[in-house]
Design a protein around this motif. Sequence first.
Motif, PDB file in Angstrom:
ATOM      1  N   LEU A   1       0.827  -1.213   0.000  1.00  0.00           N
ATOM      2  CA  LEU A   1       0.000   0.000   0.000  1.00  0.00           C
ATOM      3  C   LEU A   1       0.860   1.261   0.000  1.00  0.00           C
ATOM      4  O   LEU A   1       0.443   2.304  -0.488  1.00  0.00           O
ATOM      5  N   ALA A   2       2.069   1.145   0.558  1.00  0.00           N
ATOM      6  CA  ALA A   2       2.951   2.321   0.609  1.00  0.00           C
ATOM      7  C   ALA A   2       3.863   2.410  -0.618  1.00  0.00           C
ATOM      8  O   ALA A   2       4.648   3.336  -0.730  1.00  0.00           O
ATOM      9  N   SER A   3       3.752   1.445  -1.533  1.00  0.00           N
ATOM     10  CA  SER A   3       4.684   1.390  -2.667  1.00  0.00           C
ATOM     11  C   SER A   3       4.230   2.263  -3.823  1.00  0.00           C
ATOM     12  O   SER A   3       3.045   2.514  -4.004  1.00  0.00           O
ATOM     13  N   ARG A   4       5.227   2.716  -4.587  1.00  0.00           N
ATOM     14  CA  ARG A   4       4.964   3.552  -5.768  1.00  0.00           C
ATOM     15  C   ARG A   4       5.611   2.887  -6.981  1.00  0.00           C
ATOM     16  O   ARG A   4       6.820   2.733  -7.036  1.00  0.00           O
ATOM     17  N   VAL A   5       4.794   2.488  -7.930  1.00  0.00           N
ATOM     18  CA  VAL A   5       5.284   1.785  -9.112  1.00  0.00           C
ATOM     19  C   VAL A   5       4.916   2.582 -10.360  1.00  0.00           C
ATOM     20  O   VAL A   5       3.781   3.048 -10.487  1.00  0.00           O
ATOM     21  N   LEU A   6       5.874   2.734 -11.260  1.00  0.00           N
ATOM     22  CA  LEU A   6       5.595   3.389 -12.543  1.00  0.00           C
ATOM     23  C   LEU A   6       5.473   2.322 -13.625  1.00  0.00           C
ATOM     24  O   LEU A   6       6.358   1.488 -13.790  1.00  0.00           O
TER      25      LEU A   6
ATOM     26  N   ILE B   1      -1.071  -3.320 -14.708  1.00  0.00           N
ATOM     27  CA  ILE B   1      -1.832  -2.333 -13.935  1.00  0.00           C
ATOM     28  C   ILE B   1      -2.985  -3.018 -13.202  1.00  0.00           C
ATOM     29  O   ILE B   1      -3.236  -2.773 -12.017  1.00  0.00           O
ATOM     30  N   MET B   2      -3.667  -3.919 -13.902  1.00  0.00           N
ATOM     31  CA  MET B   2      -4.822  -4.580 -13.278  1.00  0.00           C
ATOM     32  C   MET B   2      -4.401  -5.381 -12.043  1.00  0.00           C
ATOM     33  O   MET B   2      -5.043  -5.309 -11.001  1.00  0.00           O
ATOM     34  N   TYR B   3      -3.302  -6.142 -12.144  1.00  0.00           N
ATOM     35  CA  TYR B   3      -2.906  -6.981 -11.010  1.00  0.00           C
ATOM     36  C   TYR B   3      -2.219  -6.185  -9.903  1.00  0.00           C
ATOM     37  O   TYR B   3      -2.395  -6.498  -8.728  1.00  0.00           O
ATOM     38  N   LEU B   4      -1.464  -5.164 -10.262  1.00  0.00           N
ATOM     39  CA  LEU B   4      -0.860  -4.340  -9.202  1.00  0.00           C
ATOM     40  C   LEU B   4      -1.946  -3.596  -8.445  1.00  0.00           C
ATOM     41  O   LEU B   4      -1.897  -3.473  -7.219  1.00  0.00           O
ATOM     42  N   ALA B   5      -2.933  -3.106  -9.177  1.00  0.00           N
ATOM     43  CA  ALA B   5      -4.019  -2.359  -8.522  1.00  0.00           C
ATOM     44  C   ALA B   5      -4.845  -3.283  -7.647  1.00  0.00           C
ATOM     45  O   ALA B   5      -5.196  -2.945  -6.519  1.00  0.00           O
TER      46      ALA B   5
ATOM     47  N   GLY C   1      -3.271  -4.048  -4.374  1.00  0.00           N
ATOM     48  CA  GLY C   1      -3.170  -2.952  -3.420  1.00  0.00           C
ATOM     49  C   GLY C   1      -1.846  -2.209  -3.432  1.00  0.00           C
ATOM     50  O   GLY C   1      -1.449  -1.655  -2.409  1.00  0.00           O
ATOM     51  N   VAL C   2      -1.162  -2.190  -4.573  1.00  0.00           N
ATOM     52  CA  VAL C   2       0.002  -1.299  -4.695  1.00  0.00           C
ATOM     53  C   VAL C   2      -0.556   0.127  -4.667  1.00  0.00           C
ATOM     54  O   VAL C   2      -1.344   0.510  -5.527  1.00  0.00           O
TER      55      VAL C   2
ATOM     56  N   ASP D   1      -8.295   1.934  -2.842  1.00  0.00           N
ATOM     57  CA  ASP D   1      -7.038   2.135  -2.107  1.00  0.00           C
ATOM     58  C   ASP D   1      -5.922   2.683  -2.994  1.00  0.00           C
ATOM     59  O   ASP D   1      -4.902   3.147  -2.484  1.00  0.00           O
ATOM     60  N   VAL D   2      -6.087   2.545  -4.299  1.00  0.00           N
ATOM     61  CA  VAL D   2      -4.985   2.854  -5.208  1.00  0.00           C
ATOM     62  C   VAL D   2      -5.145   4.252  -5.792  1.00  0.00           C
ATOM     63  O   VAL D   2      -6.207   4.592  -6.290  1.00  0.00           O
TER      64      VAL D   2
END
Length: 474
Positions: free
Chosen positions: A125-130, A142-146, A149-150, A195-196
């Motif tokens: 939840l605290a991570s930032r991914v580009l 994007i679908m699976y990271l979202a 809960g990234v 959450d995202v």
Amino acid sequence: MAQVSVYVPTPYRKHTAGQSTVPADGATVGEALADLCARQPGLGNELFDAQGQLAAYLNVYVDDTEIHSLSGLDTALSGGEELALIPAMAGGSQSVRLLSPSQVERYSRQIILPELGMPGQRKLLASRVLVVGAGGLGAPVIMYLASAGVGTIGIVDGDLVDRSNLHRQPLHREQDVGGSKVASAQRFVTALNPDVSVIAHPVVLERDNALELIGAYDLVVNGSDNFPTRYLVNDACVLLKKPLIDASILRFEGQATVFMPGKGCYRCLFPTPPEPGTVPSCAEAGVMGALAGQMGSIQALEAIKVLLGVGETLANRLLVVDALAGVSRTFRWQRRPDCALCGDHPSQTGLIDYVAFCGSVMPRRGVDAPGAEELSLQDAQARLGSPGVLWVDVRPRAVFAAGTIPGAISMPIDELSGHLEELRRADRVVFFCEIGQKSQVAALVAVDSGIPAANLRGGLLAWQDAHLPWQDKV
Ligand SMILES: [Zn+2]
């Protein structure tokens, strides 16, 4: 004596060498905290006042329950619990928060994995991914990271949704055609998981913006579909020391690997790009949507492993999936001491001109940038034969020679940037290809160079479907 893990919020990590989770032993919360303070010198002064009382601005939780609603410092521990120290924090910084009941419910099936747990979920939840590109690979990433809960997902893509994207990019739907890819990706994620937060970058990643954009994230997932962008992303990640999760797909084959800072880079694996035109694009050679889904899903999983620090990642291994044969293999690769970028004596210390390096064009379009005119079949046909209009076929020469629009010249897209001057002599240039996608890029490149250019919408497929004039052999 029970061992527990203690979640340490940011303000106290100066006492734990930056660690967010540290172990402690004790049969009760009070004993565990005493053990914690013994192991982490300096922390005791933060947690307890001069009288030895727990500081009033500090809450202590055992697995999400505040200890005052249990038995305070006497709360018994059986081992395996998570203690969390939550101080009051002034605004400004992202406050550490516990999972809400609905979050616990949402992520319950992954929280119960020992590799993840509550601390892992909080980390995500605290991570930032580009994510670079919201296309065939980017969509499943994007679908699976979202859904996992990234907490912050940046998406950079300057492209618009085309109907030909939909078979492999389930982020985008029929009603999104013609709109910004980043915008439809953002709509999808917002509807999926509150959450995202999505940070939309509706621009083309370029030399001028890459370092600033990538610098704001913990990790980068590369879903780009062209060599200039692939090298640009790699180089920026090496210079910024960011982990990079890479993958590529073509027809029925996929590749994936992970580049960790200091362990080698894309240039160690492939020091130079292939000759322009030797590796076809997905628009030319085709690709299966389910394979894009598979490879993007692998990228999402690798990203989560790197963020959590669990398992064996694909670092220094290249996974090659032959979907048609149903075979996957991994190949080991190493950092090259002679790598121009990450080697022992690097010759490259900054970003370079990637179009020149790769000899091919980088699609450059921001959603706000002026576009090239899109010609309908009727408008295009009306201009056929008009003086001053130059028809340019950007497909490979071999297919051009087999037949094209009468009077057209051949200029494969990879040669375009070297021939822009020739195009300036025309009053207007109409670009075309098989389906109107590569030619759209060509038209944009020309417009960017101040050449009045248009794209034949639907390309030669639509042209031939409508039985418009055709020259069989050139
Ligand atoms: Zn390297």
